[in-house]
Design a protein around this motif. Structure first.
Motif, PDB file in Angstrom:
ATOM      1  N   ILE A 217       5.740   3.939  -0.232  1.00 36.84           N
ATOM      2  CA  ILE A 217       5.219   2.574  -0.186  1.00 36.84           C
ATOM      3  C   ILE A 217       5.380   2.006   1.217  1.00 36.84           C
ATOM      4  O   ILE A 217       6.279   2.398   1.967  1.00 36.84           O
ATOM      5  CB  ILE A 217       5.892   1.637  -1.213  1.00 36.84           C
ATOM      6  CG1 ILE A 217       7.366   1.404  -0.862  1.00 36.84           C
ATOM      7  CG2 ILE A 217       5.751   2.144  -2.621  1.00 36.84           C
ATOM      8  CD1 ILE A 217       7.678  -0.030  -0.645  1.00 36.84           C
ATOM      9  N   ALA A 218       4.496   1.095   1.570  1.00 35.94           N
ATOM     10  CA  ALA A 218       4.566   0.380   2.844  1.00 35.94           C
ATOM     11  C   ALA A 218       4.171  -1.064   2.598  1.00 35.94           C
ATOM     12  O   ALA A 218       3.269  -1.340   1.797  1.00 35.94           O
ATOM     13  CB  ALA A 218       3.642   1.018   3.886  1.00 35.94           C
TER      14      ALA A 218
ATOM     15  N   THR B   9       0.861  -1.180   0.000  1.00 37.03           N
ATOM     16  CA  THR B   9       0.000   0.000   0.000  1.00 37.03           C
ATOM     17  C   THR B   9       0.894   1.225   0.000  1.00 37.03           C
ATOM     18  O   THR B   9       2.115   1.125  -0.140  1.00 37.03           O
ATOM     19  CB  THR B   9      -0.964  -0.005   1.204  1.00 37.03           C
ATOM     20  OG1 THR B   9      -1.890   1.089   1.083  1.00 37.03           O
ATOM     21  CG2 THR B   9      -0.220   0.124   2.516  1.00 37.03           C
ATOM     22  N   ASN B  10       0.299   2.403   0.163  1.00 34.86           N
ATOM     23  CA  ASN B  10       1.086   3.629   0.244  1.00 34.86           C
ATOM     24  C   ASN B  10       1.514   3.918   1.677  1.00 34.86           C
ATOM     25  O   ASN B  10       0.774   3.636   2.629  1.00 34.86           O
ATOM     26  CB  ASN B  10       0.288   4.826  -0.268  1.00 34.86           C
ATOM     27  CG  ASN B  10       0.144   4.854  -1.777  1.00 34.86           C
ATOM     28  OD1 ASN B  10      -0.911   5.199  -2.287  1.00 34.86           O
ATOM     29  ND2 ASN B  10       1.186   4.505  -2.497  1.00 34.86           N
ATOM     30  N   PHE B  11       2.671   4.519   1.816  1.00 27.97           N
ATOM     31  CA  PHE B  11       3.148   4.954   3.134  1.00 27.97           C
ATOM     32  C   PHE B  11       2.148   5.907   3.772  1.00 27.97           C
ATOM     33  O   PHE B  11       1.850   5.805   4.967  1.00 27.97           O
ATOM     34  CB  PHE B  11       4.518   5.647   2.983  1.00 27.97           C
ATOM     35  CG  PHE B  11       4.977   6.376   4.212  1.00 27.97           C
ATOM     36  CD1 PHE B  11       5.656   5.718   5.226  1.00 27.97           C
ATOM     37  CD2 PHE B  11       4.735   7.740   4.369  1.00 27.97           C
ATOM     38  CE1 PHE B  11       6.074   6.388   6.370  1.00 27.97           C
ATOM     39  CE2 PHE B  11       5.138   8.422   5.494  1.00 27.97           C
ATOM     40  CZ  PHE B  11       5.813   7.737   6.508  1.00 27.97           C
TER      41      PHE B  11
ATOM     42  N   SER C 274      -5.763   5.420  -3.020  1.00 24.71           N
ATOM     43  CA  SER C 274      -4.339   5.319  -2.725  1.00 24.71           C
ATOM     44  C   SER C 274      -3.979   3.917  -2.248  1.00 24.71           C
ATOM     45  O   SER C 274      -4.618   3.372  -1.350  1.00 24.71           O
ATOM     46  CB  SER C 274      -3.951   6.326  -1.644  1.00 24.71           C
ATOM     47  OG  SER C 274      -4.031   7.634  -2.121  1.00 24.71           O
ATOM     48  N   GLY C 275      -2.941   3.345  -2.841  1.00 26.53           N
ATOM     49  CA  GLY C 275      -2.515   1.996  -2.490  1.00 26.53           C
ATOM     50  C   GLY C 275      -3.188   0.925  -3.312  1.00 26.53           C
ATOM     51  O   GLY C 275      -2.836  -0.259  -3.210  1.00 26.53           O
ATOM     52  N   GLY C 276      -4.156   1.305  -4.139  1.00 29.98           N
ATOM     53  CA  GLY C 276      -4.875   0.336  -4.959  1.00 29.98           C
ATOM     54  C   GLY C 276      -4.096  -0.038  -6.204  1.00 29.98           C
ATOM     55  O   GLY C 276      -2.989   0.430  -6.451  1.00 29.98           O
ATOM     56  N   ALA C 277      -4.710  -0.893  -7.021  1.00 32.70           N
ATOM     57  CA  ALA C 277      -4.020  -1.473  -8.168  1.00 32.70           C
ATOM     58  C   ALA C 277      -4.317  -0.729  -9.462  1.00 32.70           C
ATOM     59  O   ALA C 277      -5.446  -0.290  -9.700  1.00 32.70           O
ATOM     60  CB  ALA C 277      -4.432  -2.934  -8.327  1.00 32.70           C
TER      61      ALA C 277
END
Length: 453
Positions: free
Chosen positions: A140-141, A106-108, A213-216
């Motif tokens: 990124i996380a 996912t996103n940071f 955010s963090g999606g594909a």
């Protein structure tokens, strides 16, 4: 002919289909001339179980300076700043990269400062996730969940993307639940947007909104081409300009986090800027894609490889470089110790050099990924030549790190009598996780031990 019939006719013509007459009450055909109607549904049925919704909660610490006039009235013992904790909740998206190990990317900024992270699968299961590692500069996380029957997405080679390729965005916009939008790849190698420190974005017109955010971002084969990270638009709304972190960048960063517990950022050792048309012409190059090298640091990886000021770097491992920002992002995420082939123009002639990247001295690591008791501390390699170790650059108030007695400015020089020179060594020792870990700390002119259990 009514408007609905006109709309269907226009769609069919656009898709090169034969238009058949029908009545308003007739069922729409499933096939035309023996061929199924075109649809993204088959690929989405395979991929969407790999995209998850993420909800986080926690407390953010804010610090406000106390005016000097209050110090005059209340005395010198009044603290210089007021610390407040404010609870927060947030929503985002994530993508399962490894079904067996439960790794979720996912996103940071989605999970930053979160005390609790919940992952909801498409089948409705809600799982508690732990953070394995993160990289703020690339946003990124990496999370991990424990569950059976997970579905992972396959990563594409994002360096093979072309402008105009179809793209499908999957995420959780505005907390509505899993949503799919489609578009194309609008541009590649976008940088200079000041969204993140390391920028090499895929730009797409597939609708991306807050919560995506963090999606594909996937291609028509159902492969992950990027992780949606940002949008350009008023009030967080979609105007057809969204950005995603390329899959190859995600792969390089997550591999390092899994292997080392941190990102070992690679460094080339050059300074430069974007290539303009006039600059390219002056150096005998008839194109405008590339990164101009204005200076090479003595003793750097670039220096040892023979790169010179005035060179124009046009590719890395055979893939075209569009800008200096893209070069910087790709080198940084490749990782220290990696060997890369750089294509460059010198005196109007093209050549290739092999470079072994060095490690950045700016490496840092999320303390909680090393040990839960260190949560709330920010750690970075000590830059003072007199003391080698890991410096505590900040400690959040009322955090676990503060509770064990860690303070800003402390330097960790050893663990259980083992000498520590940098974050990489600290991570290796902490991974062994013995019952008791004693941190050898230098605080000012004193040496002390803090015990973690």
């Amino acid at each position: 002919m009514n408007s609905s019939r006109l709309s269907l006719s226009a769609l069919a013509l656009a898709l090169g289909l034969c238009v058949l007459p029908f009545s308003a009450n007739a069922a729409l055909p499933l096939a035309v001339d023996g061929q199924e109607m075109p649809s993204l549904a088959p690929v989405l049925e395979i991929v969407t179980p790999a995209v998850v919704n993420i909800s986080v909660s926690g407390k953010k610490v804010t610090k406000e300076a106390i005016p000097e006039q209050f110090r005059f009235f209340f005395g010198p013992n009044l603290p210089s700043e007021q610390v407040q904790e404010r609870p927060f909740q947030a929503l985002g998206s994530g993508v399962i990269l490894d079904a067996a190990k439960g790794y979720v990317i996912t996103n940071f900024h989605v999970v930053d400062a979160a005390d609790e992270i919940k992952v909801t699968l498409k089948d409705g299961r809600e799982l508690t996730a732990k953070k394995i590692g993160e990289d703020q500069q690339s946003d990124i996380a990496l999370l991990q969940v424990k569950a059976d029957k997970l579905t992972a997405v396959k990563l594409a080679d994002s360096d093979k993307l072309r402008v105009g390729d179809f793209a499908i965005a999957i995420g959780n916009p505005f907390g509505l639940g899993q949503t799919v939008t489609s578009g194309i790849v609008s541009a590649l190698g976008r940088s200079g947007l000041n969204i993140e420190n390391l920028e090499n974005f895929i730009q797409t017109d597939a609708a991306i909104n807050s919560g995506n955010s963090g999606g594909a971002l996937i291609n028509l084969r159902g492969e992950l081409i990027g992780i949606n990270t940002a949008i350009l638009g008023p009030n967080g709304g979609n105007i057809g300009i969204g950005f995603a972190i390329p899959a190859n960048m995600v792969r390089d960063l997550t591999d390092q986090i899994i292997k080392y517990g941190e990102v070992r950022r690679g460094v080339l050792g050059v300074m430069g800027g974007e290539l303009t048309a006039d600059l390219a012409k002056a150096f005998g190059y008839d194109k405008q894609n590339g990164a101009f090298v204005s200076q090479v640091m003595p003793g750097s990886a670039a220096d040892k490889a023979g790169i010179k000021a005035g060179d124009i770097i046009i590719s890395i491992d055979g893939n075209v470089i569009h800008s200096f920002g893209e070069l910087r992002a790709k080198v940084a995420t490749k990782g220290a110790g990696k060997q890369v082939a750089l294509g460059l123009i010198r005196d109007g002639k093209e050549q290739t050099v092999q470079v072994t990247l060095k490690q950045s001295e700016e490496s840092d690591a999320p303390a909680q990924s090393l040990h839960p008791a260190l949560e709330g501390a920010k750690l970075e390699n000590r830059k003072d030549a007199n003391i080698s170790g890991v410096e505590v650059s900040d400690v959040a108030s009322r955090s676990p790190a503060a509770a064990i007695g860690l303070r800003k400015g402390d330097v960790i020089i050893g663990v259980n009598r083992m000498k520590i020179d940098n974050l990489s060594q600290l991570a290796k020792v902490m991974k062994k996780r013995s019952d008791v870990l004693a941190l050898n700390i230098i605080r000012g002119n004193s040496s002390l031990y803090l015990v973690l259990r």
